[in-house]
Design a protein around this motif. Sequence first.
Motif, PDB file in Angstrom:
ATOM      1  N   ALA A  60       2.921 -11.652  -3.206  1.00 16.90           N
ATOM      2  CA  ALA A  60       1.775 -11.719  -4.111  1.00 16.90           C
ATOM      3  C   ALA A  60       1.811 -10.486  -5.002  1.00 16.90           C
ATOM      4  CB  ALA A  60       0.470 -11.772  -3.332  1.00 16.90           C
ATOM      5  N   ASN A  71      -0.658  -8.407  -7.551  1.00 15.26           N
ATOM      6  CA  ASN A  71      -2.054  -8.255  -7.967  1.00 15.26           C
ATOM      7  C   ASN A  71      -2.899  -9.405  -7.416  1.00 15.26           C
ATOM      8  OD1 ASN A  71      -1.354  -5.899  -9.410  1.00 15.26           O
ATOM      9  ND2 ASN A  71      -0.694  -7.150 -11.121  1.00 15.26           N
ATOM     10  N   THR A  72      -2.694  -9.722  -6.164  1.00 23.80           N
ATOM     11  CA  THR A  72      -3.385 -10.744  -5.362  1.00 23.80           C
ATOM     12  C   THR A  72      -3.071 -12.188  -5.754  1.00 23.80           C
ATOM     13  OG1 THR A  72      -5.478 -10.829  -6.599  1.00 23.80           O
ATOM     14  CG2 THR A  72      -5.304  -9.152  -4.858  1.00 23.80           C
ATOM     15  N   SER A  73      -2.121 -12.410  -6.668  1.00 24.52           N
ATOM     16  CA  SER A  73      -1.735 -13.772  -7.054  1.00 24.52           C
ATOM     17  C   SER A  73      -0.394 -14.128  -6.412  1.00 24.52           C
ATOM     18  CB  SER A  73      -1.607 -13.898  -8.571  1.00 24.52           C
ATOM     19  OG  SER A  73      -2.854 -13.699  -9.181  1.00 24.52           O
ATOM     20  N   ASP A 118       2.288  -7.340  -2.590  1.00 25.66           N
ATOM     21  CA  ASP A 118       2.184  -7.533  -1.140  1.00 25.66           C
ATOM     22  C   ASP A 118       3.288  -8.472  -0.709  1.00 25.66           C
ATOM     23  OD1 ASP A 118      -0.271  -6.042  -0.467  1.00 25.66           O
ATOM     24  OD2 ASP A 118      -1.201  -7.495  -1.818  1.00 25.66           O
ATOM     25  N   ARG A 144       0.452  -4.088  -8.012  1.00 25.88           N
ATOM     26  CA  ARG A 144       0.273  -4.043  -6.557  1.00 25.88           C
ATOM     27  C   ARG A 144       0.949  -5.286  -5.978  1.00 25.88           C
ATOM     28  NH1 ARG A 144      -2.980  -0.333  -4.681  1.00 25.88           N
ATOM     29  NH2 ARG A 144      -3.365  -1.451  -2.757  1.00 25.88           N
ATOM     30  N   ASN A 195       0.795  -1.232   0.000  1.00 24.48           N
ATOM     31  CA  ASN A 195       0.000   0.000   0.000  1.00 24.48           C
ATOM     32  C   ASN A 195       0.824   1.276   0.000  1.00 24.48           C
ATOM     33  OD1 ASN A 195      -2.519  -1.330  -0.040  1.00 24.48           O
ATOM     34  ND2 ASN A 195      -2.325  -1.725   2.157  1.00 24.48           N
TER      35      ASN A 195
END
Length: 64
Positions: free
Chosen positions: A33, A35-37, A56, A54, A7
């Motif tokens: 991850a 893009n959430t993958s 994480d 993005r 973020n």
Amino acid sequence: MHICVNNEVIDFDGQTVADLVEYLMPETPFAVAVNTSFVTRKQYSSYHLQPQDRVDIVSPVVGG
């Protein structure tokens, strides 16, 4: 390129997840991850990041 890591938007000169991990040096153990993958460690050097991705980087939490 600008990417979002946990973020926070950063200006990143690398190309791959491996470059990003080397740049940020997160405390181990961690998972990545994009893009959430989920990205496996084997994919780090071949997974090319794109502007506006993005990312994480998370560490496990122990407890109950």
